[in-house]
Design a protein around this motif. Structure first.
Motif, PDB file in Angstrom:
ATOM      1  N   ILE A  50       0.838  -1.208   0.000  1.00  0.00           N
ATOM      2  CA  ILE A  50       0.000   0.000   0.000  1.00  0.00           C
ATOM      3  C   ILE A  50       0.868   1.252   0.000  1.00  0.00           C
ATOM      4  O   ILE A  50       0.617   2.186  -0.779  1.00  0.00           O
ATOM      5  N   ILE A  51       1.892   1.284   0.835  1.00  0.00           N
ATOM      6  CA  ILE A  51       2.771   2.458   0.887  1.00  0.00           C
ATOM      7  C   ILE A  51       3.502   2.625  -0.441  1.00  0.00           C
ATOM      8  O   ILE A  51       3.608   3.746  -0.965  1.00  0.00           O
ATOM      9  N   GLY A  52       4.011   1.534  -1.014  1.00  0.00           N
ATOM     10  CA  GLY A  52       4.683   1.602  -2.314  1.00  0.00           C
ATOM     11  C   GLY A  52       3.746   2.075  -3.412  1.00  0.00           C
ATOM     12  O   GLY A  52       4.136   2.861  -4.278  1.00  0.00           O
ATOM     13  N   GLY A  53       2.502   1.619  -3.383  1.00  0.00           N
ATOM     14  CA  GLY A  53       1.520   2.067  -4.374  1.00  0.00           C
ATOM     15  C   GLY A  53       1.198   3.546  -4.237  1.00  0.00           C
ATOM     16  O   GLY A  53       1.071   4.259  -5.241  1.00  0.00           O
ATOM     17  N   LEU A  54       1.068   4.005  -3.003  1.00  0.00           N
ATOM     18  CA  LEU A  54       0.812   5.439  -2.793  1.00  0.00           C
ATOM     19  C   LEU A  54       1.989   6.294  -3.253  1.00  0.00           C
ATOM     20  O   LEU A  54       1.791   7.381  -3.816  1.00  0.00           O
ATOM     21  N   ILE A  55       3.194   5.796  -3.039  1.00  0.00           N
ATOM     22  CA  ILE A  55       4.375   6.524  -3.522  1.00  0.00           C
ATOM     23  C   ILE A  55       4.365   6.591  -5.042  1.00  0.00           C
ATOM     24  O   ILE A  55       4.651   7.653  -5.625  1.00  0.00           O
ATOM     25  N   MET A  56       4.025   5.490  -5.703  1.00  0.00           N
ATOM     26  CA  MET A  56       3.980   5.497  -7.165  1.00  0.00           C
ATOM     27  C   MET A  56       2.894   6.437  -7.696  1.00  0.00           C
ATOM     28  O   MET A  56       3.105   7.139  -8.682  1.00  0.00           O
ATOM     29  N   VAL A  57       1.753   6.452  -7.042  1.00  0.00           N
ATOM     30  CA  VAL A  57       0.690   7.386  -7.448  1.00  0.00           C
ATOM     31  C   VAL A  57       1.167   8.821  -7.294  1.00  0.00           C
ATOM     32  O   VAL A  57       0.951   9.664  -8.180  1.00  0.00           O
ATOM     33  N   TYR A  58       1.849   9.108  -6.205  1.00  0.00           N
ATOM     34  CA  TYR A  58       2.388  10.461  -5.993  1.00  0.00           C
ATOM     35  C   TYR A  58       3.375  10.836  -7.095  1.00  0.00           C
ATOM     36  O   TYR A  58       3.316  11.943  -7.643  1.00  0.00           O
TER      37      TYR A  58
END
Length: 65
Positions: A50-58
């Motif tokens: 989840i954290i990695g996905g949020l970083i990629m979205v950012y």
């Protein structure tokens, strides 16, 4: 450090977290027999994903640097 370089390092962290989550969920499902360790490692894996996905979205929505 420029904005582009900072975005590069942040994206590397996001990719690293996703790779870590893949290995952790593999260990959780196939290597651990103890139920407590399975749950803890699965929670860690999903948190990293989840954290990695949020970083990629950012990084994607921050636009070109």
């Amino acid at each position: 450090m420029s904005t582009a370089m900072m975005n590069m390092w942040i994206s590397f962290i996001g990719m690293g977290l996703m790779i870590l989550s893949v290995f952790t969920i593999y260990i959780s499902r196939y290597k651990f027999k103890n139920g407590f360790l399975k749950v803890i490692s699965a929670l860690l894996a999903y948190a990293c994903m989840i954290i990695g996905g949020l970083i990629m979205v950012y990084i994607v929505f921050s636009g070109p640097a």
